[in-house]
Design a protein around this motif. Structure first.
Motif, PDB file in Angstrom:
ATOM      1  N   PHE A   1       3.681  -6.439 -10.699  1.00  0.00           N
ATOM      2  CA  PHE A   1       3.530  -7.499  -9.702  1.00  0.00           C
ATOM      3  C   PHE A   1       4.766  -7.589  -8.816  1.00  0.00           C
ATOM      4  CE2 PHE A   1       4.003 -12.032  -8.502  1.00  0.00           C
ATOM      5  CZ  PHE A   1       2.877 -12.148  -7.695  1.00  0.00           C
ATOM      6  N   GLN A   2       5.954  -7.544  -9.442  1.00  0.00           N
ATOM      7  CA  GLN A   2       7.198  -7.623  -8.687  1.00  0.00           C
ATOM      8  C   GLN A   2       7.397  -6.396  -7.796  1.00  0.00           C
ATOM      9  OE1 GLN A   2       9.399 -10.218  -8.479  1.00  0.00           O
ATOM     10  NE2 GLN A   2       7.856 -11.340  -9.671  1.00  0.00           N
ATOM     11  N   LEU A   3       6.990  -5.244  -8.273  1.00  0.00           N
ATOM     12  CA  LEU A   3       7.113  -4.023  -7.470  1.00  0.00           C
ATOM     13  C   LEU A   3       6.255  -4.116  -6.216  1.00  0.00           C
ATOM     14  CD1 LEU A   3       8.127  -1.119  -7.066  1.00  0.00           C
ATOM     15  CD2 LEU A   3       6.219  -0.337  -8.486  1.00  0.00           C
ATOM     16  N   LYS A   4       5.043  -4.593  -6.355  1.00  0.00           N
ATOM     17  CA  LYS A   4       4.162  -4.728  -5.189  1.00  0.00           C
ATOM     18  C   LYS A   4       4.729  -5.731  -4.186  1.00  0.00           C
ATOM     19  CE  LYS A   4       0.353  -5.475  -7.547  1.00  0.00           C
ATOM     20  NZ  LYS A   4      -1.083  -5.754  -7.793  1.00  0.00           N
ATOM     21  N   LYS A   5       5.283  -6.824  -4.688  1.00  0.00           N
ATOM     22  CA  LYS A   5       5.905  -7.810  -3.797  1.00  0.00           C
ATOM     23  C   LYS A   5       7.074  -7.187  -3.036  1.00  0.00           C
ATOM     24  CE  LYS A   5       6.946 -11.935  -5.057  1.00  0.00           C
ATOM     25  NZ  LYS A   5       7.455 -13.104  -5.827  1.00  0.00           N
ATOM     26  N   PHE A   6       7.894  -6.425  -3.750  1.00  0.00           N
ATOM     27  CA  PHE A   6       9.047  -5.809  -3.109  1.00  0.00           C
ATOM     28  C   PHE A   6       8.626  -4.797  -2.055  1.00  0.00           C
ATOM     29  CE2 PHE A   6      11.903  -2.085  -2.985  1.00  0.00           C
ATOM     30  CZ  PHE A   6      13.008  -2.677  -2.377  1.00  0.00           C
TER      31      PHE A   6
ATOM     32  N   TRP B   1       4.422   2.029   2.393  1.00  0.00           N
ATOM     33  CA  TRP B   1       4.278   2.439   0.998  1.00  0.00           C
ATOM     34  C   TRP B   1       3.374   1.528   0.179  1.00  0.00           C
ATOM     35  CZ3 TRP B   1       4.963   7.075  -0.176  1.00  0.00           C
ATOM     36  CH2 TRP B   1       6.001   7.840   0.352  1.00  0.00           C
ATOM     37  N   TYR B   2       2.999   0.385   0.718  1.00  0.00           N
ATOM     38  CA  TYR B   2       2.298  -0.584  -0.119  1.00  0.00           C
ATOM     39  C   TYR B   2       0.993  -0.035  -0.684  1.00  0.00           C
ATOM     40  CZ  TYR B   2       0.172  -4.775  -1.932  1.00  0.00           C
ATOM     41  OH  TYR B   2      -0.422  -5.685  -2.768  1.00  0.00           O
TER      42      TYR B   2
END
Length: 284
Positions: free
Chosen positions: A129-134, A146-147
């Motif tokens: 979840f945090q990776l997608k937010k970043f 990159w999303y």
């Protein structure tokens, strides 16, 4: 809040070879800014070299948006170690020049190695979840796209990483049943494991792939020799074929089956391509 522990907190790891570099400040203002960024980056343990590279500036900017967010802090700790420790001098020169394999290795190999042992077993879910937010934030900031790539990897990784996390936690709870208790004696429990291991006449420290299960026996195939080992005492119901296990096995003289000792990491099959024998994802 109870202190969490990573898999490598328990045992000494390999020595890392570090590349040194120097930097001359153009003026006092640049030096002052460097010191401010150094203080911020120290909160998520970023190596100093990152302060002078593109990714360090972005990590610090992302941290500044929510300076007290400990979940964001933990995410930055993992990804900054991936950039500096794992990739080292092979780090891409910019976010634009990253490849999809960069994100795949981070998700399927480096994060499992960095995963913490926690009572609620939500580390995989939180990290993705945090990776997608970043990455969504990064795309807006740097003009990358990159999303969609990361979101696809995250969807594919979710169930696999959850399985790995459950197994990792079960293995540590088996060796250290009081790990989540405030009065847990870490050194005493480690010593007990070492004493049992030292009683083994045959020992092997390696990477193994789970190739099958026979009732409560797990069959592992070692990476280098393709030799198979029959392991008793593992939480077989949590183990699926294809999982990669990094650790030590041992067998007493006269015994037919092996026992599992010292878990270094548990990886999904997807991470196999980035793993090499006698290394860990931090020093590949």
């Amino acid at each position: 809040m109870k202190k969490s522990a990573t898999t490598k907190d328990f045992f000494s790891g390999n020595n890392l070879q570090v590349t040194a570099f120097t930097h001359e400040f153009a003026n006092p203002k640049e030096r002052q800014e460097f010191l401010m960024n150094l203080a911020i980056s120290s909160e998520f343990d970023m190596r100093h070299r990152g302060l002078l590279l593109y990714y360090g500036k972005d990590f610090i900017a992302y941290k500044r948006e929510k300076p007290s967010d400990q979940i964001r802090n933990e995410f930055l700790r993992v990804i900054s170690k991936f950039m500096a420790n794992c990739l080292e001098d092979n780090c891409p020169p910019s976010w634009q020049q990253c490849q999809s394999a960069f994100w795949e290795e981070l998700i399927f190999t480096f994060f499992p190695y960095s995963m913490k042992i926690t009572p609620n077993e939500k580390e995989a879910e939180t990290f993705l979840f945090q990776l997608k937010k970043f990455v969504r934030w990064l795309d807006r900031r740097t003009g990358t796209s990159w999303y969609s790539v990361v979101e696809k990897f995250a969807q594919e990784a979710s169930s696999e990483l959850t399985i790995c996390e459950r197994l990792l936690n079960a293995l540590f709870l088996n060796d250290f049943p009081r790990i989540h208790h405030r009065d847990w004696n870490r050194d005493q429990d480690i010593e007990k494991v070492h004493q049992k291991f030292n009683q083994c006449s045959d020992k092997l420290d390696s990477l193994f792939e789970v190739t099958s299960r026979i009732e409560d026996t797990v069959v592992l195939t070692e990476f280098d020799t393709n030799r198979t080992y029959y392991i008793k005492g593992l939480p077989s119901k949590l183990i699926e074929t294809g999982i990669i296990m990094n650790g030590m096995i041992g067998k007493r003289r006269g015994e037919l089956v092996w026992s599992w000792f010292r878990t270094e990491g548990i990886y999904p099959q997807r991470g196999k391509k980035y793993l090499t024998l006698n290394t860990n994802p931090e020093s590949n």
